[in-house]
Design a protein around this motif. Structure first.
Motif, PDB file in Angstrom:
ATOM      1  N   UNK A  97      36.777  41.565  39.500  1.00 31.43           N
ATOM      2  CA  UNK A  97      36.058  42.664  39.098  1.00 31.43           C
ATOM      3  C   UNK A  97      36.674  44.046  39.324  1.00 31.43           C
ATOM      4  N   UNK A  98      36.294  44.887  38.764  1.00 34.32           N
ATOM      5  CA  UNK A  98      36.575  46.284  38.914  1.00 34.32           C
ATOM      6  C   UNK A  98      35.232  46.823  39.076  1.00 34.32           C
ATOM      7  N   UNK A  99      34.884  47.579  39.974  1.00 34.73           N
ATOM      8  CA  UNK A  99      33.348  48.055  40.250  1.00 34.73           C
ATOM      9  C   UNK A  99      33.600  49.514  40.759  1.00 34.73           C
ATOM     10  N   UNK A 100      32.549  50.538  40.254  1.00 37.76           N
ATOM     11  CA  UNK A 100      32.017  51.764  40.857  1.00 37.76           C
ATOM     12  C   UNK A 100      30.871  51.751  41.340  1.00 37.76           C
ATOM     13  N   UNK A 158      36.277  49.638  43.715  1.00 41.30           N
ATOM     14  CA  UNK A 158      36.393  48.525  44.395  1.00 41.30           C
ATOM     15  C   UNK A 158      37.249  47.415  43.588  1.00 41.30           C
ATOM     16  N   UNK A 159      37.975  46.522  43.845  1.00 45.04           N
ATOM     17  CA  UNK A 159      38.534  45.355  43.168  1.00 45.04           C
ATOM     18  C   UNK A 159      38.022  44.129  44.058  1.00 45.04           C
ATOM     19  N   UNK A 160      37.562  43.436  43.240  1.00 41.32           N
ATOM     20  CA  UNK A 160      36.734  42.275  44.023  1.00 41.32           C
ATOM     21  C   UNK A 160      37.257  41.082  43.572  1.00 41.32           C
ATOM     22  N   UNK A 161      37.733  40.040  44.173  1.00 39.75           N
ATOM     23  CA  UNK A 161      37.839  38.709  43.919  1.00 39.75           C
ATOM     24  C   UNK A 161      36.759  37.989  44.336  1.00 39.75           C
ATOM     25  N   UNK A 162      36.328  37.231  43.383  1.00 42.34           N
ATOM     26  CA  UNK A 162      34.808  36.573  43.575  1.00 42.34           C
ATOM     27  C   UNK A 162      34.924  35.474  44.664  1.00 42.34           C
ATOM     28  N   UNK A 170      39.114  35.803  48.257  1.00 38.07           N
ATOM     29  CA  UNK A 170      40.445  36.267  48.868  1.00 38.07           C
ATOM     30  C   UNK A 170      40.770  37.560  49.360  1.00 38.07           C
ATOM     31  N   UNK A 171      42.047  37.413  49.985  1.00 43.27           N
ATOM     32  CA  UNK A 171      42.165  38.584  50.899  1.00 43.27           C
ATOM     33  C   UNK A 171      42.391  39.819  50.191  1.00 43.27           C
ATOM     34  N   UNK A 172      42.994  39.681  49.073  1.00 47.72           N
ATOM     35  CA  UNK A 172      43.287  40.897  48.066  1.00 47.72           C
ATOM     36  C   UNK A 172      42.134  41.756  47.576  1.00 47.72           C
ATOM     37  N   UNK A 173      40.962  41.631  47.811  1.00 48.61           N
ATOM     38  CA  UNK A 173      39.811  42.496  47.625  1.00 48.61           C
ATOM     39  C   UNK A 173      40.036  43.707  48.468  1.00 48.61           C
ATOM     40  N   UNK A 174      39.472  44.928  47.963  1.00 50.13           N
ATOM     41  CA  UNK A 174      39.515  46.253  48.655  1.00 50.13           C
ATOM     42  C   UNK A 174      38.624  47.178  47.911  1.00 50.13           C
TER      43      UNK A 174
END
Length: 671
Positions: free
Chosen positions: A527-530, A548-552, A555-559
């Motif tokens: 997801x890309x989220x504001x 935010x970039x979220x891996x549902x 995983x480690x690469x969400x930020x």
């Protein structure tokens, strides 16, 4: 865009979406490409004369792509290539026709990668107006888009460098990274480079000049992304000396800039309103940005007034606002603003109204100098007196914006100037988030016959979310909310270990951020989220906008990271996946994310399953469909319809005519 008179109320002029194909016809594009190829050929002849190729100092085999005039671009790129040992072997011939075509491909991609709504056919049209000078063409596009302060924008260096690399890829440059790096180094010492390029025409000094230019691109000062601003300033100065523009205006280009500006105002209004979903229904249905105050204040007072005058019967317990519904109310606001001006001044058409609004940053009080004679705001460009009064103009605005109760809103906006001035003073008194007491005071002021009661509203029964598709929507936002809270807990902590921020509102979600093989991506999972988050320090403060970039799957690469609220009429960082889905997500400038540079580079290489131009057209067309949606009902509307019985009759009407849908169907068949 269609201007529709209202026979029941003389003088009312309502602007509505009307999608037309304003891309160049095949014959026009073919003629323009032929002209540009001949023009580029003349640039190569001039570059060969400057480089004196008969003595085999440097072959004029560099691309025409760069950040100076076309001939200088060829000279700089040729010297750069020769420094890296890429001089052609004896007997090897570079086909000039192929070189010209590759350069033209690079110039076109340079423009389409800088501007998200520009199809390749329009890029060719702008290049012809600019006589194949790509930076001049970019300056004209910025002007036609209504983009302000591009040269001073934080996003500008990143956009230009990305465009330059994609141009090198499209033109089959052997090392596009080196192309960008060399131009950054040249821009670091632009004045010296320009002086040397003037001296290169002196036969006695050509060898010395070539050595000095070669030193600049190899051993000169370290490359800097920010240095490209100097090249942009030179191009802007050249355009001011020789003003150019298209004879045929592309209204949808400047409309997108205005919609992005309006979206920024909605993000700011959400930051001012209390947390949670209490006012989301009223904002989605009636929180338009037109009115006698500034856009953010108009959104807030229209929202609170409607919430008080037409209260909900249930409460929605969701800390997110529907992304597409939010986009649609921004679209409605644009047509409401334009309809107001077209009704007030009958000599103004839709395009002129949009241009006036861009000059005024979407502020109706600035665009219409007669709306508030006592205001000290700079006047707009309207040179004539109004043809109608504010009451008729606000009725046109409310009708065009699909307000649930246009007559009631017109009466509210025109009834008592003193009330609105008092509301504005209250909003300005507290520039941070409005408290419950502030909202209650505004509600009593705006709608004294039905005052807002926070305690009674908290006692309302919650909207049941167990039925499909409510449960599907609730599940989506639950996953996103969980991911956002995890990231906020990790982002920054107070001395006691508690997170420094707490979630205020999720205000934008693109759940279809997929891998490079998906076009547009249709797999869920990233997801890309504001979202807005409020500091938890003792002093609190106004909510901060985050990306935010979220891996549902965790995983480690969400930020997540803070991002600035978009400035009015400013350029923004691009994302392939968010543009493909038509979502107006604000992305970070200095942090990489999925769908940023690498995705556009993939398109430039034509690694996509479809051709580059086809993929670009599909993205633009889908974005345009979302931007022109005024009436079409969104899936998320079920959430807000379930909260009360105040249905909007306009939400059951298609905003596209049959012929308009057929026009876009071939371009959207893969969506």
């Amino acid at each position: 865009m269609a201007l529709v008179p209202n026979p029941s109320v003389p003088g009312i002029r309502i602007c509505r979406p009307k999608i037309i194909s304003d891309y160049p016809l095949p014959d026009e594009e073919s003629n323009s490409r032929s002209y540009l190829l001949k023009k580029i050929g003349s640039f190569y002849r001039k570059a060969r004369r400057r480089l004196d190729s008969r003595r085999r100092r440097v072959q004029a085999h560099g691309l025409c792509v760069g950040l100076l005039d076309p001939v200088s671009n060829i000279v700089i790129n040729s010297i750069t290539d020769s420094c890296k040992g890429e001089r052609k072997r004896e007997g090897e011939v570079v086909l000039q026709e192929d070189l010209r075509r590759r350069s033209l491909d690079g110039l076109v991609v340079f423009l389409t990668r800088m501007f998200p709504n520009l199809a390749e056919g329009l890029a060719v049209r702008y290049l012809r107006v600019a006589k194949a000078d790509v930076l001049i063409a970019a300056c004209i596009i910025v002007s036609d888009h209504g983009i302000k302060g591009f040269g001073n924008s934080e996003a500008e260096p990143a956009l230009i460098n990305m465009a330059l690399k994609c141009a090198g890829l499209a033109a089959r440059h052997p090392d596009p990274k080196r192309l960008v790096y060399a131009w950054q180094k040249i821009c670091n010492c632009m004045e010296d480079a320009l002086g040397l390029l003037e001296m290169i025409q002196e036969p006695s000094r050509i060898s010395q000049v070539i050595r000095q230019l070669a030193f600049m691109v190899t051993e000169g000062p370290p490359a800097s992304e920010l240095a490209v601003r100097r090249a942009w300033m030179l191009a802007e100065a050249s355009v001011r000396r020789r003003p150019r523009s298209l004879q045929q205006p592309h209204t949808h280009l400047c409309s997108r800039t205005l919609q992005d500006t309006i979206h920024g105002y909605y993000l700011e209004a959400l930051a001012r309103l209390p947390a949670g979903s209490c006012f989301h229904r009223s904002l989605i249905k009636a929180g338009h940005c037109y009115g006698p105050l500034d856009p953010v204040s108009n959104i807030i007072i229209n929202t609170i007034w409607y919430h008080t005058a037409f209260p909900p019967s249930m409460k929605l317990e969701l800390n997110a606002i529907g992304t597409r519904s939010l986009h649609r109310v921004a679209n409605r606001s644009l047509y409401g603003l334009a309809s107001f001006l077209c009704t007030r001044y009958h000599g103004i058409n839709f395009h002129q109204a949009v241009c006036l609004l861009l000059q005024a940053d979407g502020n109706l009080a600035r665009a219409d100098p007669f709306l508030d004679p006592d205001s000290h705001l700079p006047y707009g460009q309207v040179q004539c007196h109004p043809d109608t009064g504010p009451k008729e103009a606000f009725l046109a605005a409310a009708t065009a914006a699909c307000h649930p109760n246009p007559d009631a809103q017109v009466k509210f906006l025109t009834s008592c100037k003193e009330v609105l001035e008092t509301a504005l003073s209250l909003l300005r008194r507290d520039s941070h988030k409005l408290s419950t007491q502030d909202v209650q005071q505004l509600a009593r002021l705006l709608s004294p016959e039905s005052p807002y009661d926070h305690d009674s509203e908290m006692a309302l029964p919650p909207l049941p979310l167990k039925s499909y598709p409510l449960v599907d929507l609730a599940d989506l936002y639950t996953v996103v909310s969980k991911g956002v809270n995890i990231l906020l807990n990790k982002y920054e902590q107070m001395p006691n270990g508690d997170p420094r921020y707490e979630l205020h509102t999720i205000c934008g979600v693109n759940e279809r951020v997929g891998g490079p093989a998906q076009w547009p991506p249709h797999d869920r999972g990233r997801f890309h989220v504001n979202f807005l988050a409020t500091p938890k320090s003792p002093c609190g403060g106004k909510p901060t906008l985050f990306f935010a970039e979220i891996q549902s799957d965790g995983t480690y690469d969400s930020f997540c990271c803070p991002v600035a609220l978009p400035l009015p009429c400013a350029a923004q960082i691009r994302c392939v996946y968010c543009e493909a889905m038509g979502t107006r997500i604000v992305h970070p400038v200095a942090i990489n994310f999925r769908g940023r540079d690498s995705a556009f580079e993939m398109l430039a290489r034509e690694k996509d399953p479809c051709q580059r131009e086809e993929a670009t057209l599909r993205i633009i067309s889908h974005r345009r469909l979302m931007a022109e949606n005024v009436h079409c009902k969104e899936k998320e509307d079920i959430l807000y319809d379930g909260v009360d019985g105040h249905r909007n009759k306009f939400d059951n009407v298609s905003s596209l005519k049959v012929e308009e849908a057929m026009l876009l169907a071939p371009l959207c068949r893969y969506l």
